[in-house]
Every structure is written in C-alpha cells, then in structure tokens.
Write an enzyme that holds these catalytic residues in place. Structure first.
Site, PDB file in Angstrom:
ATOM      1  N   PHE A  17      30.441 119.282 -11.546  1.00 57.28           N
ATOM      2  CA  PHE A  17      28.990 119.557 -11.597  1.00 57.28           C
ATOM      3  C   PHE A  17      28.746 121.040 -11.317  1.00 57.28           C
ATOM      4  CE2 PHE A  17      24.830 119.746  -9.214  1.00 57.28           C
ATOM      5  CZ  PHE A  17      24.025 119.615 -10.348  1.00 57.28           C
ATOM      6  N   GLY A  18      27.996 121.683 -12.206  1.00 55.16           N
ATOM      7  CA  GLY A  18      27.629 123.092 -12.019  1.00 55.16           C
ATOM      8  C   GLY A  18      26.137 123.216 -11.762  1.00 55.16           C
ATOM      9  N   TYR A  19      25.792 123.906 -10.696  1.00 54.98           N
ATOM     10  CA  TYR A  19      24.365 124.112 -10.367  1.00 54.98           C
ATOM     11  C   TYR A  19      24.051 125.599 -10.218  1.00 54.98           C
ATOM     12  CZ  TYR A  19      26.390 124.588  -5.708  1.00 54.98           C
ATOM     13  OH  TYR A  19      27.152 125.004  -4.640  1.00 54.98           O
ATOM     14  N   GLY A  20      25.090 126.418 -10.385  1.00 51.84           N
ATOM     15  CA  GLY A  20      24.930 127.879 -10.287  1.00 51.84           C
ATOM     16  C   GLY A  20      25.444 128.505 -11.566  1.00 51.84           C
ATOM     17  N   SER A  21      26.346 129.476 -11.419  1.00 52.66           N
ATOM     18  CA  SER A  21      26.820 130.194 -12.611  1.00 52.66           C
ATOM     19  C   SER A  21      27.576 129.300 -13.589  1.00 52.66           C
ATOM     20  CB  SER A  21      27.706 131.374 -12.204  1.00 52.66           C
ATOM     21  OG  SER A  21      28.804 130.903 -11.453  1.00 52.66           O
ATOM     22  N   GLU A 108      36.386 130.150  -7.194  1.00 53.74           N
ATOM     23  CA  GLU A 108      35.179 129.817  -6.452  1.00 53.74           C
ATOM     24  C   GLU A 108      35.343 129.730  -4.942  1.00 53.74           C
ATOM     25  OE1 GLU A 108      33.056 130.019  -8.567  1.00 53.74           O
ATOM     26  OE2 GLU A 108      33.471 128.874 -10.367  1.00 53.74           O
TER      27      GLU A 108
HETATM   28  C1  BEZ Z   1      28.251 126.413  -9.667  1.00 54.84           C
HETATM   29  O1  BEZ Z   1      27.787 125.308  -9.669  1.00 54.84           O
HETATM   30  O2  BEZ Z   1      28.075 127.163 -10.568  1.00 54.84           O
HETATM   31  C2  BEZ Z   1      29.089 126.823  -8.514  1.00 54.84           C
HETATM   32  C3  BEZ Z   1      28.628 126.629  -7.258  1.00 54.84           C
HETATM   33  C4  BEZ Z   1      29.395 127.015  -6.203  1.00 54.84           C
HETATM   34  C5  BEZ Z   1      30.617 127.566  -6.403  1.00 54.84           C
HETATM   35  C6  BEZ Z   1      31.059 127.747  -7.671  1.00 54.84           C
HETATM   36  C7  BEZ Z   1      30.289 127.390  -8.737  1.00 54.84           C
END
Ligand code: BEZ
Length: 254
Positions: A17-21, A108
């Site tokens: 699951f991605g919630y950021g980059s 990460e």
């Molecule tokens: C993401 O969801 O993009 C993410 C969040 C925290 C660490 C690495 C990626």
C-alpha cells in the site's frame, strides 16, 4: 526493523500500500495498481526525512500514518482528518517479491517499520491484505504535531537526494487528486496552499532585491528610466498589435 506477522492469506500474493510517494513513484515489478483506501489511520507530514527530501543536517518532512486512536489523543492544528486514507495498492509479480522487498527496505527504511493492513479497492470487492510502511511515534524520525505555517516554511526550504521537499508535497497533492473525486486530504491541500503562498512571497522578494541591486549599480534615475522604457515598449507593442488586429479584421470583413 520491527515486523508484524502478516495474517494468513488465501494465497501467496504480495501487495504493497502506497500513501505517499509510492502513489506516483511505483515500486519495480508490479503487475497491478489499484486505487482505494485504508481506515484507522491519519496521514500527516510528521516524519523527518534525512535520506530523500532532506539531509541528516537538515531533515525534510514526509508523510507517515498515525493510528487514528492515538491521533485523537493529540492536539493537532489540523483538527479533522478523513476516515479513509486514500492511496494505491500494488501487486508485485510473484517471482520478484524477494527482490522488491529488498529494494523497499533500502529505499524506505529511514525510521519506517513494516505493518499489514486491509486495503479497500475503490471499485469494491473484498479487502486485500497489504504491507504498509509506517513511521510510528516511537521512531527517531517521528516529529509529531507541528504548527502548519512553520511546517510549510520547513517544507519550502528543505531538499534532499530525491529533490525538493515542496515537490514531494505538491506531487502528493496532484497524485491524490487523480485517484478519485473524494480522495483529497485537507492536511495535504492546506500545506500545499501555504507553500505556494510562501513561494510567491519569495519570488516577489527576489524581484525587489533585483531592483535594489540594479539601483545600487546604475543609480535610481537609470532604474526609473529603464522601467519607463520597458513600460513604453510594452505599451507600443500592445498598440501595434491592436492595430494589426484591426487591419486583419478589416481585411477579412471586406
Ligand atoms: C508511501 O506510501 O509512499 C511510503 C510511505 C512510507 C515510506 C515509504 C513509502
């Protein structure tokens, strides 16, 4: 890195699951990308970044997920948060899972730990168990609640090996906008607007400094003359083009 034990899965699929980059920078070797959400969390720019959008000397700020029950005990200047944290789930090709897990650890790690959470596809259907990286409050990079204007100023002036911190913020805002009409996040939008205002303010200050520098080197009269000349040229140009346009109209109406 602390690792939760993943609940039993119906099969060996590995979803992230991605919630950021990760929303706009996919991991390698995925074969499906699904927009949707998780619940029970709040997305906040509360994680220091020394390796991507900042440096060890001047860490930037990136997002992490705060457990909603913990967040509710805090005083946050952004006092509301959507129940759904929107993002995307990626399915990694089975023969590349080990490789991708290794890549993600390297990419990460800076304070984030691995957790598992059910992901709800936007188009409906059964929830999918996904791996998610979370910077929990006990990690060294966790910053906690910050004044939004101070946070925006911090993001505006930070940069790291992956680029400007503000591009990460604006990238996240744009990526969220693309997921669904309801995937906006007020915390992200408010910070984005604040950083845009700071950028505009900075641009104006630079222009003023430029004019001041010119005045110091050539004298105020010459700066004034140059500004007048610039004004006259622009004015002449506008007058010229409106005459041309007029002639053009006359020619075509004949
Ligand atoms: C993401 O969801 O993009 C993410 C969040 C925290 C660490 C690495 C990626």
């Amino acid at each position: 890195m602390s690792v939760d034990v993943p609940p039993a899965q119906a099969d060996d699929e590995f979803w992230l699951f991605g919630y950021g980059s990760l929303i706009w920078k996919p991991p390698p070797h995925f074969d499906r990308r699904i927009p949707g959400w998780v619940t029970g969390y709040v997305r906040r720019f509360w994680q220091a970044s020394e390796d991507h959008r900042g440096t060890p000397e001047a860490p930037g700020r990136v997002v992490t997920l705060i457990s909603r029950s913990y967040w509710e005990q805090l005083t946050d200047h952004h006092g509301s948060a959507p129940n759904k944290v929107w993002g995307v789930a990626y399915r990694i090709k089975p023969d590349r899972v080990a490789e991708v897990k290794e890549y993600l650890d390297i990419r990460e790690i800076n304070g984030y730990t691995i957790h598992y959470t059910p992901f709800h596809p936007a188009r409906g259907g059964e929830p999918i168990q996904t791996l998610v990286y979370i910077g929990t409050p006990d990690n060294e990079q966790f910053v906690g609640p910050q004044d939004p204007q101070a946070l925006a100023e911090h993001i505006y002036r930070s940069a790291g090996p992956s680029g400007l911190n503000r591009d990460y913020l604006w990238g996240l805002e744009a990526a969220l906008d693309e997921l669904s009409p309801e995937s906006g996040d007020e915390h992200v939008t408010d910070l984005s607007n604040r950083v845009r205002a700071i950028a505009a303010r900075d641009e104006k200050e630079k222009e003023r400094e430029q004019i001041g520098l010119q005045a110091a080197t050539v004298g105020p009269e010459q700066v004034l003359r140059r500004e007048q000349q610039h004004h006259e040229q622009t004015h002449d140009f506008r007058r010229g083009s409106s005459i041309d346009e007029q002639e053009e109209t006359e020619k075509t109406s004949r």
